[in-house]
Design a protein around this motif. Structure first.
Motif, mmCIF file in Angstrom:
data_model
loop_
_atom_site.group_PDB
_atom_site.id
_atom_site.type_symbol
_atom_site.label_atom_id
_atom_site.label_comp_id
_atom_site.label_asym_id
_atom_site.label_seq_id
_atom_site.Cartn_x
_atom_site.Cartn_y
_atom_site.Cartn_z
ATOM 1 N N ARG A 81 0.827 -1.214 0.000
ATOM 2 C CA ARG A 81 0.000 0.000 0.000
ATOM 3 C C ARG A 81 0.859 1.260 0.000
ATOM 4 N NH1 ARG A 81 -4.003 -2.480 4.638
ATOM 5 N NH2 ARG A 81 -5.308 -3.733 3.212
ATOM 6 N N SER A 82 1.962 1.209 0.753
ATOM 7 C CA SER A 82 2.851 2.361 0.760
ATOM 8 C C SER A 82 3.445 2.611 -0.631
ATOM 9 C CB SER A 82 3.971 2.134 1.779
ATOM 10 O OG SER A 82 4.903 3.199 1.743
ATOM 11 N N LEU B 49 3.425 5.668 -5.682
ATOM 12 C CA LEU B 49 3.277 5.713 -7.144
ATOM 13 C C LEU B 49 2.141 6.648 -7.548
ATOM 14 C CD1 LEU B 49 3.796 1.960 -8.100
ATOM 15 C CD2 LEU B 49 5.358 3.866 -8.503
ATOM 16 N N LEU B 50 1.021 6.613 -6.794
ATOM 17 C CA LEU B 50 -0.094 7.503 -7.103
ATOM 18 C C LEU B 50 0.295 8.969 -6.914
ATOM 19 C CD1 LEU B 50 -3.087 5.557 -5.497
ATOM 20 C CD2 LEU B 50 -2.635 5.887 -7.931
ATOM 21 N N LEU B 51 1.026 9.246 -5.822
ATOM 22 C CA LEU B 51 1.470 10.623 -5.579
ATOM 23 C C LEU B 51 2.417 11.101 -6.685
ATOM 24 C CD1 LEU B 51 2.089 10.532 -1.714
ATOM 25 C CD2 LEU B 51 0.201 11.636 -2.923
ATOM 26 N N LEU C 71 1.187 14.599 -13.396
ATOM 27 C CA LEU C 71 0.034 15.163 -14.104
ATOM 28 C C LEU C 71 -0.126 16.647 -13.812
ATOM 29 C CD1 LEU C 71 -2.552 12.270 -13.634
ATOM 30 C CD2 LEU C 71 -1.361 12.901 -15.730
ATOM 31 N N GLN C 72 0.099 17.057 -12.571
ATOM 32 C CA GLN C 72 0.020 18.486 -12.238
ATOM 33 C C GLN C 72 1.090 19.282 -12.982
ATOM 34 O OE1 GLN C 72 0.334 18.589 -7.978
ATOM 35 N NE2 GLN C 72 -1.846 18.128 -7.645
#
Length: 278
Positions: free
Chosen positions: A140-141, A146-148, A154-155
């Motif tokens: 999960r970490s 990876l999501l962050l 993307l930002q």
């Protein structure tokens, strides 16, 4: 009678030992030179005397190259000896260790997949649960990281696209402003041209009118008025008698009214009316 065989042992007499060393050394160097030439071999000979003096010989005087070749050969020979297979007992022992390790890994994999749990005790199950929870935390970490990272990327792309879009909008506004300014300049240029054409036409017309007036004035000043010769002579009353008869009054001549001024036209009209009344 032939020469007897010399017994090989250390010569105790120092002088004889030195003489023998000199003779054998010279012969050895000569033999090395001969074998190098006759057999096309690379020969390197190094001799140290009892006093530590160096005597050497090498083919084509390339002692360093021959020694380097010797070192490479010795290193390869040692490496080949180190890679020889071990004894049969060591191989069987290593095979047993590897087999046990593979079986333990397969068993652990089955337990992690939730299979073959019947043989595990309560303590082993609790340990397996802790392992799974730790693995889930790590997973999960890693997923969160990876999501962050993906969101940050993307930002960054969004910011870059917004800046590019803003730059394009500025360029479009600049093009529109330039187009409006160009249209105004063209319109003003056309208006200036039309005004200039109108002024030129007016000036030309005025010049032509002025020329016509000047020509008319010149013609009028150069020729007498046309109505002077056209004014008829009025004879009132009767004419003298010819051969005892009264001559009739000649008919009045019609005056060309187009060539007379208005005041003369009124006078002639009044006289005509009076003659008709008489």
């Amino acid at each position: 009678m032939g020469r007897g065989r010399v017994q090989l042992k250390r010569i105790e007499n120092k002088i004889n030992r030195q003489v023998t060393f000199s003779k054998r050394r010279s012969g050895l160097l000569k033999k090395a030179h001969e074998i190098s030439i006759l057999c096309d071999a690379e020969v390197a000979l190094i001799i140290f005397s009892t006093k530590g003096k160096l005597y050497e010989y090498s083919t084509d005087s390339c002692m360093d190259r021959i020694l380097e070749h010797y070192e490479r050969y010795c290193y390869a020979e040692k490496a080949l000896q180190n890679t020889e297979p071990e004894s049969q007992g060591d191989i069987c022992q290593e095979y047993g260790k590897l087999k046990n390790k593979i079986e333990a890994l397969q068993k652990s994999r089955s337990h992690l997949m939730g299979e073959k749990l019947e043989t595990l005790s309560l303590k082993e199950l609790q340990h397996l649960e802790q392992q799974l929870e730790t693995a889930l935390k790590h997973i999960r970490s890693q997923r969160t990281q990876l999501l962050l990272n993906s969101i940050a990327e993307l930002q960054r792309k969004e910011k870059s696209l917004l800046e590019h879009n803003s730059l394009l909008e500025k360029k479009v506004r600049s093009c529109d402003t330039n187009e409006i300014t160009l249209k105004r300049e063209i319109k003003g240029h056309y208006c200036d041209i039309a005004t200039q054409i109108t002024e030129n036409e007016s000036t030309t017309a005025m010049t032509q009118d002025t020329k016509r007036k000047q020509q008319r004035q010149e013609q009028e000043s150069s020729s007498p008025p046309p109505f002077i010769n056209d004014i008829p002579t009025l004879n009132l009353g009767t004419y003298p008698v010819s051969h005892g008869e009264e001559v009739a009054e000649p008919p009045l001549t019609r005056v060309n009214s187009n060539s007379l001024p208005p005041w003369m036209l009124r006078s002639i009209t009044l006289e005509d009316n009076e003659s008709y009344a008489a």
